[in-house]
Design a protein around this motif. Structure first.
Motif, mmCIF file in Angstrom:
data_model
loop_
_atom_site.group_PDB
_atom_site.id
_atom_site.type_symbol
_atom_site.label_atom_id
_atom_site.label_comp_id
_atom_site.label_asym_id
_atom_site.label_seq_id
_atom_site.Cartn_x
_atom_site.Cartn_y
_atom_site.Cartn_z
ATOM 1 N N UNK A 80 0.831 -1.206 0.000
ATOM 2 C CA UNK A 80 0.000 0.000 0.000
ATOM 3 C C UNK A 80 0.865 1.255 0.000
ATOM 4 N N UNK A 81 0.590 2.149 -0.964
ATOM 5 C CA UNK A 81 1.307 3.412 -1.079
ATOM 6 C C UNK A 81 0.303 4.514 -1.389
ATOM 7 N N UNK A 82 0.689 5.754 -1.067
ATOM 8 C CA UNK A 82 -0.191 6.869 -1.378
ATOM 9 C C UNK A 82 -0.187 7.918 -0.281
ATOM 10 N N UNK A 83 -1.205 8.762 -0.272
ATOM 11 C CA UNK A 83 -1.300 9.865 0.693
ATOM 12 C C UNK A 83 -2.703 9.956 1.266
ATOM 13 N N UNK A 84 -2.754 10.365 2.533
ATOM 14 C CA UNK A 84 -4.019 10.585 3.222
ATOM 15 C C UNK A 84 -3.915 11.883 4.004
ATOM 16 N N UNK A 85 -4.901 12.746 3.842
ATOM 17 C CA UNK A 85 -4.997 13.953 4.648
ATOM 18 C C UNK A 85 -6.292 13.929 5.434
ATOM 19 N N UNK A 86 -6.230 14.284 6.735
ATOM 20 C CA UNK A 86 -7.440 14.190 7.554
ATOM 21 C C UNK A 86 -7.528 15.369 8.524
ATOM 22 N N UNK A 87 -8.762 15.705 8.859
ATOM 23 C CA UNK A 87 -9.073 16.702 9.877
ATOM 24 C C UNK A 87 -10.276 16.194 10.656
ATOM 25 N N UNK A 88 -10.170 16.196 11.990
ATOM 26 C CA UNK A 88 -11.295 15.831 12.856
ATOM 27 C C UNK A 88 -11.659 17.067 13.661
ATOM 28 N N UNK A 89 -12.880 17.548 13.494
ATOM 29 C CA UNK A 89 -13.335 18.765 14.164
ATOM 30 C C UNK A 89 -14.169 18.425 15.387
ATOM 31 N N UNK A 90 -14.037 19.302 16.414
ATOM 32 C CA UNK A 90 -14.905 19.248 17.593
ATOM 33 C C UNK A 90 -15.015 17.830 18.148
ATOM 34 N N UNK A 91 -13.852 17.291 18.504
ATOM 35 C CA UNK A 91 -13.822 15.910 18.926
ATOM 36 C C UNK A 91 -13.442 15.711 20.376
ATOM 37 N N UNK A 92 -13.352 14.434 20.738
ATOM 38 C CA UNK A 92 -12.990 14.037 22.095
ATOM 39 C C UNK A 92 -12.120 12.799 22.013
ATOM 40 N N UNK A 93 -10.976 12.818 22.731
ATOM 41 C CA UNK A 93 -10.178 11.611 22.926
ATOM 42 C C UNK A 93 -10.733 10.909 24.151
ATOM 43 N N UNK A 94 -11.332 9.733 23.952
ATOM 44 C CA UNK A 94 -12.016 9.052 25.036
ATOM 45 C C UNK A 94 -11.037 8.285 25.924
ATOM 46 N N UNK A 95 -11.316 8.326 27.230
ATOM 47 C CA UNK A 95 -10.536 7.607 28.227
ATOM 48 C C UNK A 95 -9.047 7.921 28.112
#
Length: 739
Positions: free
Chosen positions: A562-577
């Motif tokens: 597997x090769x390639x690129x990924x861009x991500x944004x998570x808005x208004x979130x919570x890291x649980x525990x």
């Protein structure tokens, strides 16, 4: 006049007596068995037929020309040693006088013990070829060409009109007949045995009762069928019109494709053919196949050129699961036990010799309804064409039941127990090893079958559930040809967000190549995790863009390449525990050498934004720019995600900003000394742990402590020395302690 009438009467009577006497003399004094050799030669010369009459020939002359043949075999003169037919007995009789008027009046015709054997050899030559053609005269002397006959003038044609042949037969009976066909090249064999045919009086234009029974069989695959046909036949030779009225066909079939099961079938309706108009049709069609019931009509046109089919078909609601199992087709396990229990179809048929399409299709599948068209546009290429629109479909009902991976579940349970007392405390060491084996190496995409696919699919569904994901306004456009499979678009609304996918699979090389592009907009990431049975370790609205490629035929090969690129944004979130604030508090308390006196206010860490970019190389994703915005804190990180074993290794730095007096415990109160310091965090372990795998890096924390100690010592140097020494000396002393 009376005398003349009497003379004529006596004359006619005398002629009749003479004819009767001649007939008696011919039938008693003339024996056709004496002329078998002449009959055989005549059949050979005129019809290319090798005729062997092993039994006696019985006959009568007047008023019936009767003929009865026994123990007769027929063969082509090209293969005289390979008879294609043998006949137990043929009996018929024809009135003599009507023959002079081109009328054939017969009594009963009886055929007993006909055995017709048709063979085609390795070269494709049939043992029946050459019939109707006289044998070639290789040694015959060349003759002068015969001048072509002069066509008759229209006047001559009008003067000598030909009267059509008229048939009048009391009945036809065929008993104990058998027909077999064998192809030596392909090994295929077909047979019809126990043929019993009986009819009523056969007269042109009149209804002819007809009944036929037979057993049919084949060897590739092995099949056996019993059939019975009844109906009323009408025909008009001059107009070339033929009808089979009130047709009733019934029977049973069994064999290898049915896996020991039996298919009972019936069909009825009206059949008619007009050879002048080149049209044939089956109207008022009714049929059954076990519990399946249907109605329809079929019409064929252009019979002698390129036949075209048109018609309509309606199948009443039936249980497709029970029907398929009843004909030996074992369905794979499905998640929903009642799947395929309600199927109904109404459609219009169109087709040719090489295609069949279902137009204006209306299909009911359990709780779903589809409209559109589907079919095979080319049988030779197996070219599938589908264009359907549906209201809703739960695809998960038709997929295999979800199996519980007991090994993974046990491992996750063990990890949770290990981590249970560590949340917020940071005292448990990081796991030594991530997941050892995450992907199957079983071959999924064999290139051979993929190269044969020829499909065009356009599908839209109002509400689709697939892999427990509820997609609204779903649409899919895909095609395949010559080993190249293209998913032009897959779109749908998901949890008030949107998903878009495009992909290509190139099966032309020995190892298939795969590429895909995905876009996810404002989809709650926790809902995605829940739907896939994963532990929810993070919440927030996910936005993702990816462009990936890989190669291989199994899950493991896909991940390894597997090769390639990924861009991500998570808005208004919570890291649980994962309370990063508490972790930071513990680190500061350690540096302040004070014990914590209060419990954590929360097990979670809310954030405004979490974003980053991943570059994948052979299954390992590098993420150099992870960034999270947490109230009062900024988190920067870099690390790798090893998709091959579903493990991660990150180094994260936490910067204190904003309100520095919000810490929950006096032991970790933030002051100006900690401003601008990046507190080191190490996240290492299985991906499923998420932020729970994060602990403060003790080695890096020691460097922070040394730095803070150096800064405090510099403050004392500044306080003690003041202006008593030169600035250069103070800087040198500060630099010494800051190393």
């Amino acid at each position: 006049m009376k005398a003349l009438g009497k003379i004529l009467g006596l004359t006619i009577l005398g002629l009749l007596l003479v004819i009767v006497a001649l007939g008696f003399a011919l039938t008693h004094l003339f024996d056709p068995n004496d002329y078998k050799d002449e009959i055989r030669q005549l059949a050979r010369d005129k019809a290319g037929l090798e005729l062997q009459i092993n039994g006696d020939i019985g006959w009568s002359l007047f008023p019936w020309l009767g003929l009865e043949l026994h123990e007769t075999t027929l063969a082509s003169t090209r293969t005289p040693q390979q008879p294609f037919a043998d006949l137990g007995m043929l009996g018929l009789s024809v009135r003599v006088m009507p023959l002079l008027r081109r009328e054939v009046q017969m009594s009963d015709i009886t055929v007993q013990g006909l055995n017709l054997t048709l063979n085609r050899d390795e070269n494709g030559t049939g043992n029946w070829e050459g019939l109707g053609q006289p044998p070639a005269q290789e040694d015959a002397a060349p003759t002068e060409p015969t001048p072509p006959a002069q066509p008759e003038s229209p006047e001559e044609a009008d003067v000598k009109p030909r009267r059509p042949l008229r048939l009048d037969i009391d009945s036809l009976s065929v008993n104990d007949a058998r027909v077999t066909y064998h192809d030596a090249k392909s090994g295929q064999q077909f047979s019809a045995e126990g043929i019993e045919l009986s009819t009523g009086a056969i007269r042109e234009g009149a209804p002819i009762p007809l009944k036929l029974n037979a057993f049919f069989g084949s060897n590739q695959p092995v099949m056996r069928a019993r059939t019975e046909l009844q109906g009323t036949l009408r025909f008009d030779n001059q107009l070339q019109r033929y009808q089979l009225e009130d047709l009733r066909l019934s029977g049973e079939a069994s064999g290898e494709p049915l896996q020991g099961k039996t298919l009972s079938f019936t069909a009825q309706g009206q059949l008619q053919a007009d050879l002048v108009a080149q049209v044939a049709e089956w109207t008022s069609l009714k049929f059954t196949a076990n519990q399946l019931r249907g109605l329809g009509e079929i019409k064929l046109r252009d019979l002698q050129e390129q036949p075209k089919l048109a018609g309509a078909l309606s199948i009443a609601q039936f249980n497709a699961r029970e029907f398929l199992e009843g004909i030996g087709q074992q369905l794979p396990p499905m998640a929903e036990k009642t799947a395929l229990s309600k199927v109904e179809l109404v459609t219009r048929l169109t087709g040719t010799q090489n295609s069949l399409m279902f137009e204006e299709l209306n299909l009911t599948l359990d709780d779903s309804t589809f409209t559109g068209q589907a079919g095979i546009s080319d049988f030779a290429r197996q070219a599938l064409r589908v264009q359907l629109k549906g209201d809703r479909l739960n695809l998960d009902h038709y997929l295999p039941p979800t199996s519980t991976d007991t090994t993974s579940a046990a491992r996750r349970s063990e990890v949770k127990k290990t981590e249970a007392g560590a949340i917020g405390s940071g005292t448990t060491p990081l796991p030594d090893q991530p997941t050892q084996q995450a992907w199957s190496d079983e071959s999924i995409l064999p290139p051979g079958p993929l190269r044969k696919l020829d499909t065009r699919v356009n599908l839209s569904i109002g509400s689709l559930t697939a892999m427990k994901l509820p997609l609204e306004a779903f649409s899919l456009v895909a095609n395949s040809a010559n080993g190249l499979l293209v998913l032009e678009q897959l779109r749908g609304n998901l949890y008030n967000g949107r998903v878009e996918v495009a992909a290509r699979l190139d099966a032309r090389p020995d190892i298939p190549l795969i590429s895909s592009q995905q876009r996810i907009v404002h989809v709650p990431i926790e809902r995605l995790l829940e739907s896939q049975g994963q532990d929810v370790m993070i919440k927030g609205l996910l936005n993702l863009d990816s462009d990936l490629n890989t190669r291989g035929q199994s899950q493991k090969a896909w991940i390894d390449n597997l090769n390639g690129k990924i861009g991500f944004i998570i808005d208004n979130g919570v890291l649980l525990e994962a309370n990063l604030e508490q972790q930071l508090c513990r680190a500061i308390a350690t540096l302040n050498r004070k014990p914590l006196t209060s419990e954590p206010r929360s097990k979670d860490t809310p954030f405004r934004e979490l974003k980053g970019n991943l570059t994948l190389r052979n299954g390992v994703a590098s993420n150099p720019d992870l960034k999270a915005s947490i109230p009062g804190l900024t988190v920067n990180g870099n690390g790798d995600v090893d998709l091959r074993v579903l493990g991660m290794d990150y180094r994260v730095g936490i910067l204190v900003e904003g309100d520095k007096g919000a810490m929950p415990d006096e032991a970790c109160q933030v002051n100006e000394r900690y401003e601008g310091i990046e507190w080191p965090l190490r996240c290492r372990g299985p991906l499923e742990l998420g932020a729970k795998a994060c602990r403060f890096d003790k080695d890096a924390l020691g460097k922070v402590a040394a730095r803070l100690a150096g800064e405090k010592l510099n403050e004392k140097i500044e306080e003690k020395l003041g202006d008593k020494v030169s600035p250069e000396l103070k800087d040198a002393l500060k630099g010494l302690f800051n190393r």
